[in-house]
Each structure stands twice: as structure tokens, then as C-alpha cells.
Design an enzyme around this catalytic site. Structure first.
Site, PDB file in Angstrom:
ATOM      1  CD  GLU A  95       4.572  -3.471  -9.159  1.00 36.04           C
ATOM      2  OE1 GLU A  95       5.708  -3.339  -8.711  1.00 36.04           O
ATOM      3  OE2 GLU A  95       3.715  -4.193  -8.631  1.00 36.04           O
ATOM      4  N   GLY A 105       0.197   9.397  -6.616  1.00 38.95           N
ATOM      5  CA  GLY A 105       0.534   8.132  -7.271  1.00 38.95           C
ATOM      6  C   GLY A 105       1.998   8.172  -7.675  1.00 38.95           C
ATOM      7  CB  SER A 142      -3.342  -5.348  -6.088  1.00 35.24           C
ATOM      8  OG  SER A 142      -3.166  -4.434  -7.131  1.00 35.24           O
ATOM      9  NE  ARG A 187     -11.544 -15.971 -40.673  1.00 39.51           N
ATOM     10  CZ  ARG A 187     -12.873 -16.133 -40.591  1.00 39.51           C
ATOM     11  NH1 ARG A 187     -13.397 -17.257 -40.115  1.00 39.51           N
ATOM     12  NH2 ARG A 187     -13.676 -15.176 -40.985  1.00 39.51           N
ATOM     13  CG  PHE A 216      -2.781 -12.667 -47.038  1.00 42.68           C
ATOM     14  CD1 PHE A 216      -2.962 -12.586 -48.415  1.00 42.68           C
ATOM     15  CD2 PHE A 216      -3.790 -13.203 -46.270  1.00 42.68           C
ATOM     16  CE1 PHE A 216      -4.137 -13.034 -49.000  1.00 42.68           C
ATOM     17  CE2 PHE A 216      -4.972 -13.661 -46.840  1.00 42.68           C
ATOM     18  CZ  PHE A 216      -5.141 -13.577 -48.217  1.00 42.68           C
ATOM     19  N   PRO A 230      -5.146   8.603  -2.891  1.00 44.77           N
ATOM     20  CG  PRO A 230      -7.276   8.707  -1.925  1.00 44.77           C
ATOM     21  CD  PRO A 230      -5.861   8.340  -1.619  1.00 44.77           C
ATOM     22  CB  CYS A 273      -0.890   0.023   1.237  1.00 47.83           C
ATOM     23  SG  CYS A 273      -1.830  -1.472   1.494  1.00 47.83           S
ATOM     24  CG  LEU A 274       3.892   4.037  -2.555  1.00 55.07           C
ATOM     25  CD1 LEU A 274       4.591   4.529  -1.287  1.00 55.07           C
ATOM     26  CD2 LEU A 274       4.954   3.656  -3.601  1.00 55.07           C
ATOM     27  CB  THR A 275      -1.160   4.359  -4.949  1.00 56.27           C
ATOM     28  OG1 THR A 275      -0.100   3.759  -5.699  1.00 56.27           O
ATOM     29  CG2 THR A 275      -1.848   5.414  -5.794  1.00 56.27           C
TER      30      THR A 275
HETATM   31  C1  LIG Z   1      -5.473  -1.990 -11.211  1.00 48.46           C
HETATM   32  C2  LIG Z   1      -4.482  -1.219 -10.408  1.00 48.46           C
HETATM   33  C3  LIG Z   1      -3.843  -1.842  -9.343  1.00 48.46           C
HETATM   34  C4  LIG Z   1      -2.944  -1.119  -8.542  1.00 48.46           C
HETATM   35  N1  LIG Z   1      -2.364  -1.735  -7.465  1.00 48.46           N
HETATM   36  C5  LIG Z   1      -1.636  -0.989  -6.579  1.00 48.46           C
HETATM   37  C6  LIG Z   1      -1.181  -1.574  -5.347  1.00 48.46           C
HETATM   38  O1  LIG Z   1      -1.397  -2.737  -5.063  1.00 48.46           O
HETATM   39  N2  LIG Z   1      -0.490  -0.764  -4.475  1.00 48.46           N
HETATM   40  C7  LIG Z   1      -0.222   0.545  -4.743  1.00 48.46           C
HETATM   41  O2  LIG Z   1       0.402   1.198  -3.912  1.00 48.46           O
HETATM   42  N3  LIG Z   1      -0.652   1.116  -5.915  1.00 48.46           N
HETATM   43  C8  LIG Z   1      -1.351   0.384  -6.829  1.00 48.46           C
HETATM   44  N4  LIG Z   1      -1.802   0.949  -8.006  1.00 48.46           N
HETATM   45  C9  LIG Z   1      -1.565   2.374  -8.229  1.00 48.46           C
HETATM   46  C10 LIG Z   1      -0.565   2.661  -9.338  1.00 48.46           C
HETATM   47  O3  LIG Z   1       0.735   2.353  -8.902  1.00 48.46           O
HETATM   48  C11 LIG Z   1      -0.735   4.150  -9.703  1.00 48.46           C
HETATM   49  O4  LIG Z   1      -1.971   4.251 -10.414  1.00 48.46           O
HETATM   50  C12 LIG Z   1       0.403   4.676 -10.555  1.00 48.46           C
HETATM   51  O5  LIG Z   1       1.584   4.755  -9.790  1.00 48.46           O
HETATM   52  C13 LIG Z   1       0.096   6.069 -11.155  1.00 48.46           C
HETATM   53  O6  LIG Z   1      -0.373   6.929 -10.187  1.00 48.46           O
HETATM   54  P1  LIG Z   1      -1.702   7.787 -10.497  1.00 48.46           P
HETATM   55  O7  LIG Z   1      -2.747   6.825 -10.935  1.00 48.46           O
HETATM   56  O8  LIG Z   1      -1.970   8.603  -9.292  1.00 48.46           O
HETATM   57  O9  LIG Z   1      -1.334   8.693 -11.723  1.00 48.46           O
HETATM   58  P2  LIG Z   1      -0.602  10.117 -11.674  1.00 48.46           P
HETATM   59  O10 LIG Z   1       0.629  10.011 -10.848  1.00 48.46           O
HETATM   60  O11 LIG Z   1      -1.586  11.160 -11.324  1.00 48.46           O
HETATM   61  O12 LIG Z   1      -0.166  10.274 -13.195  1.00 48.46           O
HETATM   62  C14 LIG Z   1      -1.066  10.721 -14.213  1.00 48.46           C
HETATM   63  C15 LIG Z   1      -0.262  10.838 -15.509  1.00 48.46           C
HETATM   64  O13 LIG Z   1       0.785  11.806 -15.358  1.00 48.46           O
HETATM   65  C16 LIG Z   1       2.035  11.228 -15.681  1.00 48.46           C
HETATM   66  N5  LIG Z   1       3.105  11.819 -14.861  1.00 48.46           N
HETATM   67  C17 LIG Z   1       3.093  12.030 -13.537  1.00 48.46           C
HETATM   68  N6  LIG Z   1       4.268  12.545 -13.139  1.00 48.46           N
HETATM   69  C18 LIG Z   1       5.042  12.657 -14.244  1.00 48.46           C
HETATM   70  C19 LIG Z   1       6.370  13.143 -14.495  1.00 48.46           C
HETATM   71  N7  LIG Z   1       7.166  13.563 -13.504  1.00 48.46           N
HETATM   72  N8  LIG Z   1       6.828  13.127 -15.766  1.00 48.46           N
HETATM   73  C20 LIG Z   1       6.048  12.678 -16.770  1.00 48.46           C
HETATM   74  N9  LIG Z   1       4.789  12.210 -16.608  1.00 48.46           N
HETATM   75  C21 LIG Z   1       4.296  12.212 -15.356  1.00 48.46           C
HETATM   76  C22 LIG Z   1       1.864   9.747 -15.391  1.00 48.46           C
HETATM   77  O14 LIG Z   1       2.832   8.961 -16.079  1.00 48.46           O
HETATM   78  C23 LIG Z   1       0.443   9.515 -15.874  1.00 48.46           C
HETATM   79  O15 LIG Z   1       0.428   9.327 -17.265  1.00 48.46           O
HETATM   80  C24 LIG Z   1      -2.653   0.230  -8.843  1.00 48.46           C
HETATM   81  C25 LIG Z   1      -3.286   0.851  -9.940  1.00 48.46           C
HETATM   82  C26 LIG Z   1      -4.190   0.139 -10.701  1.00 48.46           C
HETATM   83  C27 LIG Z   1      -4.870   0.830 -11.847  1.00 48.46           C
END
Ligand SMILES: Cc1cc2nc3c(=O)[nH]c(=O)nc-3n(C[C@H](O)[C@H](O)[C@H](O)COP(=O)(O)OP(=O)(O)OC[C@H]3O[C@@H](n4cnc5c(N)ncnc54)[C@H](O)[C@@H]3O)c2cc1C
Length: 388
Positions: A371, A139, A166, A275, A285, A136, A132-134
């Protein structure tokens, strides 16, 4: 025996032990996972019982030390296992990867009492672990996390929430990064939180594009009490611990893309031979032949990059983190593209659930996001290249 590298072709030749590990994982995947994968996806079923069957096979703590029930294997062995499992179901394989990440973090960063208390039941898979890192509002910028842990006697009291976790609600232990001090990475600590901790609850299971064989929920802390004895390392070590887990996690998730994409490619080769269009098999092809040739080439290049990165992490080379990021970026992008091309080769049938290809495309899409997004992988790679 060491892994041999055939210098002429650049292909890894796996040693006998590695081939045996690969065979074991492939057999389990074919027998216990593949026949159920489409139903798990359709029914959004988390197959905890089948996941637990991998414990006695040594998959609960693949690179965890043997005195606490781990298999004591290498990162490259782990990659072979996740590649084999995800040929049957990437979502199933990816959950076992996350469980291994959490288990390894406790084994490496926990004290002896914590190792003995938690790890044997994780390696056996009596208990399952989540990471658990992320949050709302954080991320990619994980060091901005806000879940606060305040000392109260021999407990921390937690308030806040983790997002997208997850296995949340299904796992027994949550390796969780919380803020115990100042803003930024140095104010973060890592806690091992049991599912029954008072004040811990879970959000609704998210409806999502893929990875339907595992739950994704919020983890919510409302005056949640966690013993100080469950902290890994010292206060302030949490960000380093979290990032330590991710190097290996990135290789594992790349392996999940590789296995899924290989399975999609194999299906495409078979389908293209069967197919017919315009009076002949579509594999006659040249446009389609060239597509297959590119898919095979790119997936082989991805595999070599991944195995090399895993071997660097095993040898703890100074550039292992950069290679883990390069492998994660390249293999997950390539894997998704290959799976999507495989769907195209199936024409309209590729869009149908029963053919199994659209599920792989949906499952692999998220590997480019989690990740660390593939943009963040580029940030890491470039930082290694430009720092003095
Ligand atoms: C199905 C699923 C399972 C998950 N499981 C886990 C889990 O078990 N534990 C956990 O901790 N997390 C989990 N996550 C979270 C996941 O790691 C995050 O969604 C991910 O790290 C991106 O964070 P965010 O969604 O907040 O996007 P944001 O960080 O808001 O990013 C939005 C966009 O901006 C881009 N961006 C942001 N900063 C930069 C930068 N400096 N340079 C260029 N582009 C940038 C990103 O690449 C992305 O395209 C899960 C996510 C999903 C969808």
C-alpha cells in the site's frame, strides 16, 4: 452521535454505535478466525468460506453506499473492524480490507449501471475483489506501469502482467490499472475485469514470509478482452482512482498492524506474569517492565494517530492524505516493533509457531512494504510539507 474526544487525555471515546461495531467484529474474530488462524498460516489456506461469512455482517462494503448493499459506515468504523479482526489474524483482516478497497472504488467511481451490476454481489461477498496496480517493473513508481489496453470495437485488448496481487486466482473481480494512453499518470485507466475474461490467467502462488492465509500471484493478460463498459470513469482517470483507493487502504492496513500488535502485546503481558527466571516472574525485572511500558505507550500513540487520520478522511479535510500516510508509516513501523519485542519477551518459545507470536511478526512485516512502502509514505508527507 458524534465520536467524542476526551480532551484531557487525548483518547478517543467511541460512541455507542462504534462500540457495538467493535464488539461485533471482536466476537466474530474470536469465534470464527482465532481458532483457525495458525492452521491457515501453516497450511497456506485461503479461508474463502469464512471470509464470505463477513458479508452478511456488513463487512463486504463497510463504507459503501447502502443502496447497493453497503453498510454506509465511516472510515473510523472500518478501522475499528480491521483492528478487531486482525487481533485474530492480520492476513485474514487485510484481505477483507483489499476487498473493501476494490468495492468502494466501483461504488464511488463507477457509473450507475456498473454500481448495480457489480457492487451488490461484492457487498454480500458472493464475489471477492482484488486490486491490481503493481507490475514486475513498477511498484513504488506505479505511474510507470506498462500493461497496455488497446481499443478493439467495444472491447479493450490487454497485454502485460500485474505482480504480487493479493487474492489473485481466488477473487472474482480485478480492479486493474492499465495504460490506454501516453506515458505517466494521465495515460492510465481503471478496468473491472471478471475472473473468466478470455486471455486472463494467474501465476503460481508465491512462497512468502507471512500473509499465508491469502494467495499472492501474478495476474497475466494475454490478448485479454475486457468490455469498454467495464471502465471506471473516463480514459486517463485510472491513476486518480487508484490513489483514491489507497488513502483508505493505508488506514485499513495500519489498523491490521495495530490489532496484530495489540494481540502480541497482550500475549507478552500474560507470558511475562507466568514465566519464571532467577526465582521470580520475569515481569518483576525492571528492564522487562520498561519494555512493556514502552510497548503500551507507543501502541497507544499509534492508535490515536490512526483514529485521528481516519476521522480526517471521514471529514475530507485538506490534509487527510498526509495524515493517512503518517498513520500508515507510524502505525505499521510501531506495530512491527511491538510484535517483535513481544516475541523477544517470550524467549525461545516466541520462535515457536504454537505460541502465535512469530506468525504476527511475519504477517506484520509486509505492512511496512505494501500500500506504498514506508519510504513512499515519507515522500508523500514531505511533499505536503514543502509544496506551496
Ligand atoms: C504480500 C504482498 C501483497 C501485495 N499485494 C498487492 C496487491 O494486492 N495489489 C497491488 O497492486 N500490489 C500489491 N503488492 C505490491 C506492493 O504494493 C509493492 O511491493 C510495493 O508498492 C513496493 O513496490 P516494489 O516491490 O516494486 O518495490 P520498489 O518500488 O522497487 O522499491 C524498492 C525499495 O526502494 C524504495 N524506494 C523506491 N522509490 C523510492 C523513493 N522515491 N524514495 C525512497 N525510497 C524509494 C522502496 O521504499 C523500497 O524500499 C503486494 C506486495 C506484497 C509483498
Amino acid at each position: 452521535m458524534d465520536t467524542l474526544v476526551d480532551s484531557a487525555s487525548g483518547q478517543f471515546e467511541l460512541n455507542e454505535d462504534q462500540l457495538a461495531i467493535q464488539d461485533m467484529a471482536r466476537a466474530f474474530a474470536a469465534d470464527r478466525v482465532a481458532p483457525n488462524a495458525l492452521a491457515w498460516d501453516r497450511d497456506k489456506h485461503f479461508p474463502a468460506d469464512v471470509i464470505r461469512e463477513t458479508g452478511p455482517l456488513g463487512m463486504g462494503g463497510i463504507y459503501v453506499r447502502e443502496d447497493v448493499g453497503g453498510s454506509g459506515l465511516k472510515r473510523l468504523d472500518a478501522v475499528l473492524i480491521f483492528e478487531a479482526l486482525s487481533a485474530a489474524c492480520p492476513a485474514f483482516s487485510a484481505f477483507i480490507s483489499i476487498h473493501n478497497m476494490g468495492t468502494w472504488m466501483i461504488d464511488l467511481f463507477g457509473n450507475e449501471e456498473q454500481r448495480q451490476r457489480f457492487v451488490p454481489r461484492l457487498t454480500s461477498m458472493e464475489w471477492l475483489a482484488s486490486y491490481c496496480l503493481t507490475e514486475p517493473n513498477s511498484g513504488s513508481d506505479a505511474a510507470a506501469l506498462k500493461t497496455r489496453a488497446v481499443l478493439d470495437g467495444d472491447h479493450y485488448v490487454l497485454n502485460g502482467a500485474k505482480q504480487f496481487i493479493s487474492g489473485a486466482g481466488d477473487s472474482d473481480l480485478y480492479v486493474t490499472m492499465v495504460r490506454t494512453g501516453e506515458d505517466g499518470p494521465k495515460g492510465i485507466s481503471a478496468l473491472v475485469i471478471p475472473k473468466d475474461a478470455p486471455g486472463l490467467s494467474f501465476g503460481a502462488n508465491e512462497y512468502k514470509m507471512g500473509w499465508n492465509a491469502q494467495s499472492t500471484r501474478q495476474v497475466i493478460f494475454d490478448n485479454c478482452r475486457v468490455p469498454v463498459a467495464n471502465r471506471l470513469g473516463e480514459e486517463g482517470d485510472g491513476f486518480r482512482i487508484a490513489m483514491g483507493g489507497l488513502d483508505g487502504g493505508r488506514l485499513n492496513i495500519a489498523a491490521c498492524s495495530l490489532g496484530g500488535a495489540q494481540s502480541a502485546l497482550d500475549k507478552a503481558v500474560t507470558y511475562a506474569a507466568e514465566r519464571k527466571a532467577f526465582g521470580k516472574a520475569i515481569n518483576q525485572f525492571q528492564a522487562l517492565q520498561f519494555k512493556l511500558a514502552d510497548m503500551e505507550t507507543e501502541l497507544s500513540a499509534a492508535r490515536m494517530l490512526l483514529y485521528t487520520a481516519a476521522s480526517k478522511l471521514d471529514r475530507k479535510t485538506h490534509d487527510a492524505s498526509k495524515w493517512s500516510a503518517m498513520a500508515k508509516r507510524f502505525v505499521t513501523d510501531t506495530g512491527f516493533n511491538v510484535a517483535n519485542d513481544a516475541l523477544q519477551i517470550h524467549g525461545g518459545y516466541g520462535y515457536l509457531h504454537d505460541y502465535g507470536v512469530e506468525k504476527i511478526v511475519r504477517d506484520l512485516r509486509v505492512h511496512q512494504i505494501l500500500e506504498g512502502t514506508n519510504e513512499i509514505m515519507r515522500v508523500i508527507i514531505a511533499r505536503h510539507m514543502t509544496s506551496q
